[in-house]
Write an enzyme that holds these catalytic residues in place. Structure first.
Site, PDB file in Angstrom:
ATOM      1  N   GLY A 131      25.206  36.817  36.457  1.00 27.74           N
ATOM      2  CA  GLY A 131      26.208  35.939  35.864  1.00 27.74           C
ATOM      3  C   GLY A 131      26.995  36.625  34.773  1.00 27.74           C
ATOM      4  O   GLY A 131      26.724  36.439  33.584  1.00 27.74           O
ATOM      5  N   SER A 133      30.894  37.751  35.427  1.00 21.98           N
ATOM      6  CA  SER A 133      32.325  37.429  35.525  1.00 21.98           C
ATOM      7  C   SER A 133      32.594  35.944  35.309  1.00 21.98           C
ATOM      8  O   SER A 133      31.800  35.086  35.681  1.00 21.98           O
ATOM      9  CB  SER A 133      32.844  37.828  36.897  1.00 21.98           C
ATOM     10  OG  SER A 133      32.573  39.179  37.145  1.00 21.98           O
ATOM     11  N   SER A 166      27.540  36.511  43.316  1.00 19.55           N
ATOM     12  CA  SER A 166      27.051  36.726  44.676  1.00 19.55           C
ATOM     13  C   SER A 166      25.736  35.994  44.887  1.00 19.55           C
ATOM     14  O   SER A 166      24.820  36.101  44.068  1.00 19.55           O
ATOM     15  CB  SER A 166      26.851  38.217  44.929  1.00 19.55           C
ATOM     16  OG  SER A 166      28.088  38.885  44.867  1.00 19.55           O
ATOM     17  N   GLU A 252      22.590  50.671  37.688  1.00 19.46           N
ATOM     18  CA  GLU A 252      23.338  49.839  38.614  1.00 19.46           C
ATOM     19  C   GLU A 252      24.410  50.645  39.343  1.00 19.46           C
ATOM     20  O   GLU A 252      24.759  50.353  40.471  1.00 19.46           O
ATOM     21  CB  GLU A 252      23.977  48.713  37.813  1.00 19.46           C
ATOM     22  CG  GLU A 252      24.546  47.609  38.658  1.00 19.46           C
ATOM     23  CD  GLU A 252      25.393  46.660  37.818  1.00 19.46           C
ATOM     24  OE1 GLU A 252      25.056  46.456  36.642  1.00 19.46           O
ATOM     25  OE2 GLU A 252      26.377  46.140  38.351  1.00 19.46           O
ATOM     26  N   GLU A 363      39.492  51.541  38.179  1.00 25.17           N
ATOM     27  CA  GLU A 363      40.259  51.867  36.984  1.00 25.17           C
ATOM     28  C   GLU A 363      39.379  51.862  35.739  1.00 25.17           C
ATOM     29  O   GLU A 363      39.548  52.699  34.847  1.00 25.17           O
ATOM     30  CB  GLU A 363      41.418  50.862  36.829  1.00 25.17           C
ATOM     31  CG  GLU A 363      42.519  51.008  37.875  1.00 25.17           C
ATOM     32  CD  GLU A 363      42.118  50.529  39.278  1.00 25.17           C
ATOM     33  OE1 GLU A 363      41.181  49.712  39.385  1.00 25.17           O
ATOM     34  OE2 GLU A 363      42.732  50.979  40.258  1.00 25.17           O
TER      35      GLU A 363
HETATM   36  C1  FAD Z   1      32.224  41.064  46.629  1.00 24.68           C
HETATM   37  C2  FAD Z   1      32.148  40.859  45.161  1.00 24.68           C
HETATM   38  C3  FAD Z   1      30.965  40.458  44.606  1.00 24.68           C
HETATM   39  C4  FAD Z   1      30.892  40.228  43.238  1.00 24.68           C
HETATM   40  N1  FAD Z   1      29.718  39.774  42.728  1.00 24.68           N
HETATM   41  C5  FAD Z   1      29.647  39.506  41.407  1.00 24.68           C
HETATM   42  C6  FAD Z   1      28.451  38.969  40.854  1.00 24.68           C
HETATM   43  O1  FAD Z   1      27.460  38.785  41.565  1.00 24.68           O
HETATM   44  N2  FAD Z   1      28.423  38.665  39.559  1.00 24.68           N
HETATM   45  C7  FAD Z   1      29.500  38.866  38.738  1.00 24.68           C
HETATM   46  O2  FAD Z   1      29.412  38.609  37.553  1.00 24.68           O
HETATM   47  N3  FAD Z   1      30.663  39.374  39.218  1.00 24.68           N
HETATM   48  C8  FAD Z   1      30.754  39.680  40.545  1.00 24.68           C
HETATM   49  N4  FAD Z   1      31.934  40.182  41.054  1.00 24.68           N
HETATM   50  C9  FAD Z   1      33.086  40.302  40.181  1.00 24.68           C
HETATM   51  C10 FAD Z   1      33.445  41.704  39.777  1.00 24.68           C
HETATM   52  O3  FAD Z   1      32.562  42.170  38.816  1.00 24.68           O
HETATM   53  C11 FAD Z   1      34.880  41.676  39.296  1.00 24.68           C
HETATM   54  O4  FAD Z   1      35.683  41.510  40.433  1.00 24.68           O
HETATM   55  C12 FAD Z   1      35.313  42.883  38.525  1.00 24.68           C
HETATM   56  O5  FAD Z   1      34.628  42.994  37.313  1.00 24.68           O
HETATM   57  C13 FAD Z   1      36.813  42.853  38.256  1.00 24.68           C
HETATM   58  O6  FAD Z   1      37.213  41.658  37.673  1.00 24.68           O
HETATM   59  P1  FAD Z   1      38.401  40.778  38.317  1.00 24.68           P
HETATM   60  O7  FAD Z   1      38.106  40.590  39.751  1.00 24.68           O
HETATM   61  O8  FAD Z   1      38.582  39.609  37.454  1.00 24.68           O
HETATM   62  O9  FAD Z   1      39.662  41.719  38.243  1.00 24.68           O
HETATM   63  P2  FAD Z   1      40.561  42.037  36.961  1.00 24.68           P
HETATM   64  O10 FAD Z   1      39.721  42.441  35.833  1.00 24.68           O
HETATM   65  O11 FAD Z   1      41.527  40.934  36.749  1.00 24.68           O
HETATM   66  O12 FAD Z   1      41.309  43.333  37.488  1.00 24.68           O
HETATM   67  C14 FAD Z   1      42.352  43.275  38.484  1.00 24.68           C
HETATM   68  C15 FAD Z   1      42.909  44.682  38.588  1.00 24.68           C
HETATM   69  O13 FAD Z   1      43.418  45.093  37.334  1.00 24.68           O
HETATM   70  C16 FAD Z   1      42.808  46.281  36.911  1.00 24.68           C
HETATM   71  N5  FAD Z   1      42.616  46.300  35.467  1.00 24.68           N
HETATM   72  C17 FAD Z   1      42.042  45.356  34.687  1.00 24.68           C
HETATM   73  N6  FAD Z   1      41.975  45.775  33.427  1.00 24.68           N
HETATM   74  C18 FAD Z   1      42.497  47.011  33.389  1.00 24.68           C
HETATM   75  C19 FAD Z   1      42.660  47.994  32.387  1.00 24.68           C
HETATM   76  N7  FAD Z   1      42.290  47.790  31.121  1.00 24.68           N
HETATM   77  N8  FAD Z   1      43.224  49.153  32.736  1.00 24.68           N
HETATM   78  C20 FAD Z   1      43.602  49.389  34.015  1.00 24.68           C
HETATM   79  N9  FAD Z   1      43.450  48.526  34.990  1.00 24.68           N
HETATM   80  C21 FAD Z   1      42.898  47.351  34.699  1.00 24.68           C
HETATM   81  C22 FAD Z   1      41.489  46.322  37.641  1.00 24.68           C
HETATM   82  O14 FAD Z   1      40.970  47.621  37.737  1.00 24.68           O
HETATM   83  C23 FAD Z   1      41.854  45.724  38.959  1.00 24.68           C
HETATM   84  O15 FAD Z   1      42.410  46.697  39.778  1.00 24.68           O
HETATM   85  C24 FAD Z   1      32.018  40.432  42.417  1.00 24.68           C
HETATM   86  C25 FAD Z   1      33.199  40.891  42.988  1.00 24.68           C
HETATM   87  C26 FAD Z   1      33.274  41.093  44.341  1.00 24.68           C
HETATM   88  C27 FAD Z   1      34.568  41.558  44.911  1.00 24.68           C
END
Ligand code: FAD
Lengths: 376, 341
Positions: A131, A133, A166, A252, A363
């Site tokens: 937990g 995101s 997940s 991890e 990134e």
């Molecule tokens: C299949 C799957 C399973 C997952 N399972 C879990 C889970 O079990 N538990 C959990 O907590 N999370 C989970 N996640 C979430 C995952 O950790 C997040 O997707 C990840 O941390 C990115 O956050 P976001 O999706 O909000 O993207 P954002 O943070 O909004 O990013 C979107 C894009 O912007 C870029 N970006 C953001 N900030 C910057 C920066 N400072 N500089 C440059 N680029 C930047 C990112 O690299 C990305 O390309 C899962 C994700 C997926 C796809």
């Protein structure tokens, strides 16, 4: 002189025998796995399979016996993990507990928490989810807003929302990173965060599966509405959540799950391919990535904290995993491939974008490397 | 590799010596066709030529694991002298029971075409299948040539003076010279990539645009992180091939050597492109030292088998193994099965 040093590390003596055991087990259990199951790899959830793995002593392998562990080496564990991944086994029901929740409890949990949970994880019975995101906090995790407040007379009250969790709809426990003190203006953003053990059957928890683009349900939105957490739900120390959560990141990030997610597709395509060159390139890359991942595993076993090395291996490992379905299209005419291979390719193509998102985006990882290079 | 490893210690000595005594001026002179006599003597003074020669034959008796870091250190400084080639030639000759003569050596696996440093060396180890011959290089009318980095790659007319010839032992194999050269070039590329990374990072920290160092721009940071990843992969692949050569012999390590040549060659292409992008126009000048590294990277990836050459070999081997047996094949490469039932 910048750059990181990766010292070679061997798997331990007896690995070949251990591999044979795991392969025999997988051959028996894997008969019915469809191309989609194999393509889903560690994002596949199968409690019966995880219990069988636990019964063989392949979960919590490195933990002390008194917690249900098997006191084997980290490198032996590595051998078992990569065998599971190479076969595309659906290990999701125990993967998180074995990879991070268990080790976290071992390190920061109370004796009671360990006795209660670790043996169940090791048996493949207690399934954990992560937990972290939230709707407004992805890469910028420290901005998270889910909060736990002390309740007079003991315990905590949890409010807020996690997302992309997940398997939350299938799990027993979540380890959640939440705010226990407001972020102070101009203070460190990482202060005031704490980790909690959340029993997903508690009242006030709503779990809503989110359909993925494949049509399956894997991740979830988890809402906490005045969830009453007992006093002993806190893991480690109040306010130390960020340091605790990030201390496991090297574990991890550097594992074989960051290089082998599309291995079943590579193996299937190798055989059917007409042109040996792209296969040779991929195998050369894979063999090198394995050596890098093993090197990081060795540093971890030696008690070092190779956070940057782990980020680097994850970054180039993810790039490799992600490239496999594209490269395979150069190897053979996918549209005319045998059905099993076509389905595997179609499945991996759809999930490949997640490889460089989950566990820290490309990134963010490159930012970590750039900091090590002294650029930020 | 531990601090007290002989290879690491020697590599540090080589690195220090080259940092003090070599540099852009030396590389420029070498590219003009000059022989770096003083530098050669200094390198020889470290006892490098007989690194891989058994102690019984007067050598240091070290293995490929020790040689790898030395090759990488040479590559980091643009390999301004044929020390890598000399170490390989001496190893092959000694393996065949031929005492390696003093002075700079080279080796060839193709009958004397484009021999590295041919006109400058005293002898060449001429490998032909299972035989290695000690051939005179001085007195040969070399047709001078060069790779795109300006390193001497000279061709000899057929029928030179052969001092002695003997069969190469099985552990070295019928392609020993080609495999050894591929391993050397892979190690050198790993070293050159590390140096190119250093140059690019340093430049990113000092060159200012829009009021700040360009390294503060995230687009630049991300590219340098990719370069760091490629450099690390090349280094790991090279180390792994050296360990395999110790374990299985050169002949048995063709798979790992091929992997190293492929990975280092890919890293050379991707890494050189990033370094040049970060350096801007200054990196395209003759004056800036970057090209001494990048032109060598582009040269070394072509020599001793391109990525395509080695990938085709690996690919055919993998296809012969088959998809289901591929994983067991890969894991068994690094593990001794001590418990076969
Ligand atoms: C299949 C799957 C399973 C997952 N399972 C879990 C889970 O079990 N538990 C959990 O907590 N999370 C989970 N996640 C979430 C995952 O950790 C997040 O997707 C990840 O941390 C990115 O956050 P976001 O999706 O909000 O993207 P954002 O943070 O909004 O990013 C979107 C894009 O912007 C870029 N970006 C953001 N900030 C910057 C920066 N400072 N500089 C440059 N680029 C930047 C990112 O690299 C990305 O390309 C899962 C994700 C997926 C796809």
């Amino acid at each position: 002189m910048v750059g990181l040093r990766f010292e070679p590390r061997d798997t331990p003596p007896g690995s070949a025998a251990l591999r044979r055991e795991v392969r025999a087990f997988l051959a028996e259990h894997g008969r019915g796995w469809t191309p989609e199951v194999r393509g889903r790899s560690w994002m596949g959830f199968d409690r019966a399979f995880s219990r069988a793995v636990g019964a063989r002593g392949w979960i919590g392998m490195t933990w002390p016996r008194r917690y249900g562990g098997h006191e084997r080496s980290a490198m032996e564990r590595y051998v078992v993990l990569e065998e599971m991944l190479a076969a595309g086994a659906p290990v999701g029901a125990h993967w998180i507990g074995d990879r991070q929740s268990g080790p976290l409890l071992l390190r920061f949990g109370t004796e009671a928490q360990r006795m209660r949970l670790l043996p169940a994880i090791a048996r493949g019975e207690a399934a954990f989810c992560i937990g972290l995101s939230e709707p407004d906090s992805g890469s910028d995790l420290a901005s998270l807003r889910t909060r736990a407040e002390r309740v007079p007379g003991g315990g905590w009250r949890l409010n807020g929302r996690k997302i992309w969790t997940s398997f939350a709809h299938l799990c027993d426990w979540m380890i959640a990173l939440v705010r226990t003190a407001p972020a102070e203006r101009d203070g460190p953003r990482h202060a005031g965060l704490s980790q909690f053990l959340v029993d997903l059957r508690l009242p006030g928890i709503t779990i809503r599966p989110i359909r993925e683009l494949t049509g399956e349900e894997g991740f979830n939105e988890v809402t906490f509405d005045d969830v009453p957490l007992p006093e002993d739900a806190l893991i480690g120390r109040e306010g130390e959540g960020w340091a605790q959560a990030t201390s496991e990141l090297a574990f991890e990030r550097s594992g074989p799950d960051r290089i082998l997610s599309s291995y079943p597709l590579l193996a299937a395509a190798a055989e059917a391919a007409a042109d040996p060159v792209p296969i040779g390139r991929m195998v050369a890359r894979l063999a090198t990535l394995r050596a890098m991942s093993l090197s990081v595993a060795g540093m971890l076993e030696d008690g070092r904290s190779p956070a940057v090395e782990a980020a680097l291996v994850k970054d180039i490992g993810n790039a490799f995993e992600q490239a496999v379905p594209e490269r395979v299209r150069d190897l053979l005419d996918v549209a005319d491939a045998p059905e099993g291979l076509r389905r595997l390719h179609a499945y991996v193509t759809q999930v490949a974008p997640t490889f460089s998102l989950r566990g820290g985006t490309r990134e963010i990882l490159r930012g970590i490397i750039a900091r090590e290079l002294g650029l930020r | 590799m531990r601090e007290d490893d002989p290879g690491t210690m020697l590599a540090e000595q080589v690195g220090r010596l080259l940092a003090e005594r070599s540099g852009a001026a030396t590389l420029r002179a070498v590219e003009r066709g000059e022989w770096p006599a003083a530098l050669w003597e200094a390198l020889e003074g470290l006892g490098l030529p007989l690194l891989l020669v058994p102690e019984a034959m007067g050598g240091a008796g070290l293995g490929w694991r020790a040689a790898g870091p030395v090759f990488q250190a040479l590559g980091r400084h643009g390999a301004p002298a044929p020390m890598g080639e000399t170490i390989l030639a001496a190893a092959l000759l000694a393996a065949a029971g031929i005492a390696p003569p003093p002075g700079p050596l080279s080796l060839t696996a193709n009958g004397g075409e484009r021999v590295p440093w041919g006109r400058h060396v005293r002898h060449v180890a001429c490998c032909d299948g299972e035989t290695v011959a000690l051939c005179d290089a001085a007195g040969v009318t070399w047709a001078p040539g060069a790779n795109l980095a300006g390193e001497p790659r000279d061709s000899a007319p057929p029928g030179g003076v052969v001092r002695s010839a003997a069969p190469v032992p099985e552990r070295f194999g019928g392609e020993a010279a080609a495999a050894a050269l591929a391993l050397l070039r892979a190690c050198q590329m790993a070293g050159a990539l590390a140096a190119a990374l250093d140059l690019a990072v340093e430049h990113a920290g000092t060159r200012r645009q829009f009021g700040r160092p360009i390294g503060r721009f995230q687009a630049v940071q991300q590219q340098l992180a990719v370069l760091a990843g490629e450099a690390a992969a090349a280094q790991v692949a090279a180390d792994r091939a050296c360990r395999a050569a110790d374990r299985h012999g050169l002949a048995g390590a063709a798979f790992e050597i091929g992997c190293a040549k492929v990975v280092a060659g890919e890293a050379a292409g991707a890494g050189a492109a990033i370094a040049h992008q970060v350096l801007g126009a200054i990196g395209f000048t003759e004056e800036h030292p970057l090209h001494h590294l990048t032109r060598r990277l582009w040269s070394w990836r072509e020599e001793a088998g391109t990525e395509r050459f080695w990938a085709a070999r690996i690919g055919r081997e993998v296809q012969a193994v088959g998809g289901a047996a591929l994983w067991p094949f890969l894991t068994a490469r690094d593990e001794d099965d001590d418990t076969t039932p």
